[in-house]
Design a protein around this motif. Sequence first.
Motif, PDB file in Angstrom:
ATOM      1  N   CYS A  94      11.248  28.789  27.598  1.00 12.01           N
ATOM      2  CA  CYS A  94      12.642  28.333  27.542  1.00 12.01           C
ATOM      3  C   CYS A  94      13.114  27.784  28.875  1.00 12.01           C
ATOM      4  CB  CYS A  94      13.577  29.442  27.068  1.00 12.01           C
ATOM      5  SG  CYS A  94      13.988  30.640  28.337  1.00 12.01           S
ATOM      6  N   ALA A 145      16.035  30.452  30.823  1.00 11.04           N
ATOM      7  CA  ALA A 145      17.367  30.734  30.280  1.00 11.04           C
ATOM      8  C   ALA A 145      17.496  32.155  29.746  1.00 11.04           C
ATOM      9  CB  ALA A 145      17.694  29.733  29.176  1.00 11.04           C
ATOM     10  N   ALA A 160      15.802  33.390  27.327  1.00 12.21           N
ATOM     11  CA  ALA A 160      15.941  33.155  25.889  1.00 12.21           C
ATOM     12  C   ALA A 160      14.606  33.178  25.161  1.00 12.21           C
ATOM     13  CB  ALA A 160      16.639  31.812  25.657  1.00 12.21           C
ATOM     14  N   ASP A 186      17.672  43.099  25.728  1.00 11.30           N
ATOM     15  CA  ASP A 186      17.685  42.521  24.383  1.00 11.30           C
ATOM     16  C   ASP A 186      16.525  41.551  24.215  1.00 11.30           C
ATOM     17  OD1 ASP A 186      19.876  43.925  23.656  1.00 11.30           O
ATOM     18  OD2 ASP A 186      21.279  42.239  23.663  1.00 11.30           O
ATOM     19  N   ASP A 221      12.997  42.783  23.682  1.00 11.36           N
ATOM     20  CA  ASP A 221      12.634  43.141  22.303  1.00 11.36           C
ATOM     21  C   ASP A 221      11.669  42.116  21.716  1.00 11.36           C
ATOM     22  OD1 ASP A 221      14.207  45.351  22.332  1.00 11.36           O
ATOM     23  OD2 ASP A 221      15.796  44.536  21.063  1.00 11.36           O
ATOM     24  N   PHE A 222      11.696  40.905  22.266  1.00 12.73           N
ATOM     25  CA  PHE A 222      10.836  39.834  21.738  1.00 12.73           C
ATOM     26  C   PHE A 222       9.498  39.751  22.454  1.00 12.73           C
ATOM     27  CE2 PHE A 222      15.154  37.954  20.835  1.00 12.73           C
ATOM     28  CZ  PHE A 222      15.089  38.176  19.469  1.00 12.73           C
ATOM     29  N   VAL A 275       5.722  46.136  25.539  1.00 11.97           N
ATOM     30  CA  VAL A 275       6.773  46.375  26.534  1.00 11.97           C
ATOM     31  C   VAL A 275       6.632  47.797  27.093  1.00 11.97           C
ATOM     32  CG1 VAL A 275       9.269  46.469  26.903  1.00 11.97           C
ATOM     33  CG2 VAL A 275       8.305  44.801  25.313  1.00 11.97           C
ATOM     34  N   PHE A 281       4.201  36.458  23.968  1.00 10.99           N
ATOM     35  CA  PHE A 281       4.387  36.251  22.528  1.00 10.99           C
ATOM     36  C   PHE A 281       4.162  34.805  22.164  1.00 10.99           C
ATOM     37  CE2 PHE A 281       6.310  39.643  19.977  1.00 10.99           C
ATOM     38  CZ  PHE A 281       5.941  39.165  18.755  1.00 10.99           C
ATOM     39  N   LEU A 319      18.908  28.486  21.507  1.00  9.93           N
ATOM     40  CA  LEU A 319      18.355  29.147  22.695  1.00  9.93           C
ATOM     41  C   LEU A 319      19.397  29.441  23.766  1.00  9.93           C
ATOM     42  CD1 LEU A 319      14.899  27.440  23.338  1.00  9.93           C
ATOM     43  CD2 LEU A 319      15.375  29.615  22.247  1.00  9.93           C
ATOM     44  N   TYR A 320      20.326  28.498  23.987  1.00 11.28           N
ATOM     45  CA  TYR A 320      21.266  28.761  25.089  1.00 11.28           C
ATOM     46  C   TYR A 320      22.703  28.350  24.764  1.00 11.28           C
ATOM     47  CZ  TYR A 320      19.460  24.051  26.159  1.00 11.28           C
ATOM     48  OH  TYR A 320      19.043  22.758  26.085  1.00 11.28           O
ATOM     49  N   LYS A 359       8.297  33.939  15.297  1.00  9.19           N
ATOM     50  CA  LYS A 359       7.241  34.310  16.232  1.00  9.19           C
ATOM     51  C   LYS A 359       6.222  35.215  15.550  1.00  9.19           C
ATOM     52  CE  LYS A 359       9.286  34.454  20.825  1.00  9.19           C
ATOM     53  NZ  LYS A 359       9.516  35.427  21.900  1.00  9.19           N
ATOM     54  N   GLY A 389      14.665  44.789  16.126  1.00  9.43           N
ATOM     55  CA  GLY A 389      15.941  45.478  16.273  1.00  9.43           C
ATOM     56  C   GLY A 389      17.144  44.558  16.201  1.00  9.43           C
ATOM     57  N   HIS A 410      11.099  50.041  16.054  1.00 12.35           N
ATOM     58  CA  HIS A 410      11.740  49.293  17.134  1.00 12.35           C
ATOM     59  C   HIS A 410      11.425  50.008  18.445  1.00 12.35           C
ATOM     60  CE1 HIS A 410      14.395  46.652  19.186  1.00 12.35           C
ATOM     61  NE2 HIS A 410      15.371  47.514  19.379  1.00 12.35           N
ATOM     62  N   ARG A 411      11.355  49.234  19.530  1.00 12.43           N
ATOM     63  CA  ARG A 411      10.848  49.810  20.784  1.00 12.43           C
ATOM     64  C   ARG A 411      11.865  50.699  21.491  1.00 12.43           C
ATOM     65  NH1 ARG A 411      12.248  47.691  25.784  1.00 12.43           N
ATOM     66  NH2 ARG A 411      13.765  46.028  25.617  1.00 12.43           N
ATOM     67  N   ARG A 412      13.134  50.625  21.115  1.00 17.23           N
ATOM     68  CA  ARG A 412      14.153  51.446  21.786  1.00 17.23           C
ATOM     69  C   ARG A 412      15.223  51.830  20.763  1.00 17.23           C
ATOM     70  NH1 ARG A 412      18.207  47.259  24.475  1.00 17.23           N
ATOM     71  NH2 ARG A 412      17.832  45.532  23.091  1.00 17.23           N
ATOM     72  N   LYS A 469      18.341  51.220  20.937  1.00 14.71           N
ATOM     73  CA  LYS A 469      19.482  50.308  20.938  1.00 14.71           C
ATOM     74  C   LYS A 469      19.115  49.098  20.103  1.00 14.71           C
ATOM     75  CE  LYS A 469      21.998  51.309  25.143  1.00 14.71           C
ATOM     76  NZ  LYS A 469      21.483  51.407  26.493  1.00 14.71           N
ATOM     77  N   ARG A 492      20.198  45.058  18.636  1.00 14.11           N
ATOM     78  CA  ARG A 492      20.999  43.865  18.882  1.00 14.11           C
ATOM     79  C   ARG A 492      21.835  43.506  17.641  1.00 14.11           C
ATOM     80  NH1 ARG A 492      16.082  42.641  19.430  1.00 14.11           N
ATOM     81  NH2 ARG A 492      16.168  40.958  17.919  1.00 14.11           N
ATOM     82  N   GLN A 537       6.112  50.707  19.281  1.00  8.90           N
ATOM     83  CA  GLN A 537       5.697  49.317  19.118  1.00  8.90           C
ATOM     84  C   GLN A 537       4.408  49.249  18.301  1.00  8.90           C
ATOM     85  OE1 GLN A 537       6.092  46.893  22.921  1.00  8.90           O
ATOM     86  NE2 GLN A 537       6.345  48.937  23.741  1.00  8.90           N
ATOM     87  N   PHE A 572      10.698  38.924  15.307  1.00  8.96           N
ATOM     88  CA  PHE A 572      10.702  38.784  16.764  1.00  8.96           C
ATOM     89  C   PHE A 572      11.282  37.451  17.201  1.00  8.96           C
ATOM     90  CE2 PHE A 572       7.633  42.150  16.175  1.00  8.96           C
ATOM     91  CZ  PHE A 572       7.929  43.004  17.224  1.00  8.96           C
ATOM     92  N   GLY A 573      12.231  36.950  16.448  1.00 14.24           N
ATOM     93  CA  GLY A 573      12.884  35.714  16.848  1.00 14.24           C
ATOM     94  C   GLY A 573      12.059  34.481  16.519  1.00 14.24           C
TER      95      GLY A 573
END
Lengths: 106, 354
Positions: A40, A43, A45, A70, A73-74, A78, A106, B60-61, B139, B174, B196-198, B200, B202, B226, B261-262
């Motif tokens: 990215c 960013a 992201a 956050d 997580d991707f 980790v 990833f 993305l942004y 992903k 998550g 989920h790894r934690r 918390k 999103r 994980q 994973f997005g």
Amino acid sequence: MPKITFIEHNGTEHVVEAEIGQTVMEVAIKNNIPGIEAECGGACACATCHVYVEKEWRETTGEPDEMEEDMLDFAFDVRDSSRLSCQIKVSEELDGLVVRVPEKQF
Amino acid sequence: MSPKDTPESGNGGGPVIEAQAVIIGAGPVGLFAVFELGLADIEAHLIDILDKPGGQCAELYPEKPIYDIPGLPIVSGQELTDRLLEQIKPFNPTFHLNERVEALERCEDGRWRLATDAGRQFLTTVVVIAAGGGSFTPKRPPLQGIEDYEGKSVFYSVRRIEDFRDRNILIVGGGDSALDWTLSLQPVAKSIALLHRRDKFRAAPDTVKKMLELTEAGKLNFILGQAMELHGEEGLLEAVTVRTKDGETFRHDCDTVLPFFGLTMKLGPVADWGLNLHENLIPVDTEKFETSEKGVFAVGDINHYPGKLKLILSGFHEAALMAQQAHKYIYPDKELRFEYTTSSSNLQKKLGVR
């Protein structure tokens, strides 16, 4: 100029010079460190600039903020030492920093 | 002439949409292409894999600042998208979101036939590829051999909830997708676990609350850890090795995994359209930004020419020149007179300001 050591998953070490104010990701990209993809472009992201910060440096580099957590997580595999290298800014204090590149982004 | 639906049925089963121009990709450059085509009296359809316009800017942004848009010293990805949408409003483009163009082929009459993964078909004179870094795709976790399980035991989306009835499901992630599908699939699953790894998430707070209630009621197994390894044979999953925060590993029995994973960008089907790709980019000339195929243009990050800079502002320029040539194909008998929006009553009428 501060020096940063990147250690690849296979153990290959790269010691490179960094400029104050750059991010560790930018340093890696500029020096073609294998395993840092930074899809990215910094960013916070994508999580493809994931690194493990060596234990003795974790206090100096600090903890990831909420946005970075956050995004972690991707990432794959980790750990407590995980950071996104685009979120670590190079400073005088980081001269000698050692980070490890994970087996896979990833 | 306005694009219209015809009852003619193609091999996708849906009606074929006849269009003047179809833009693939609704990122900033695709959106601005609508504007430039509009000034040339060309109506456009936009197709995008995402569920919203804006491309990378929106996905993305959205909140990150961009500093190199001329005239906008600082603008966020979402704000730029919103402003472009406002700018192209007079031209009323048709959006086809959540769709990916799978096929592009020339018809006998010289027009182009496009087919999307939703079964929609287009017949169009001009195609504008504004696909940026490619199409956003889920992903794939870098787990050994995961490809073998995809479509049988590993899924990145849910098309029909019923397909998951009586399965032993493990959902990984998550965010909203992970938690929403956990809640939706729980009633039909034989067993369901969320990894989920934690602790918390999103996801939206309300969704998290519902998920925790299910866990407390014993209807959902929440695992902190994980996924490290898949076990099974011939694409049929039997178990997943999970590593906990403390570094311990154990086998979790399940026959279905949904990893969330997005998204990442992959070139996708563009590679199959016979456009003589150069390192995954589409070569174009710098006069018309046309590809090796007549009537197919490429603008923005996806194209390549000597001196190319992957900047949004370069894409805007490319779109303007593309529209000049597109006009020649769509109105071969008309001359496109060069005019300024500041002074031309003709252009101002199109923009609805006069």
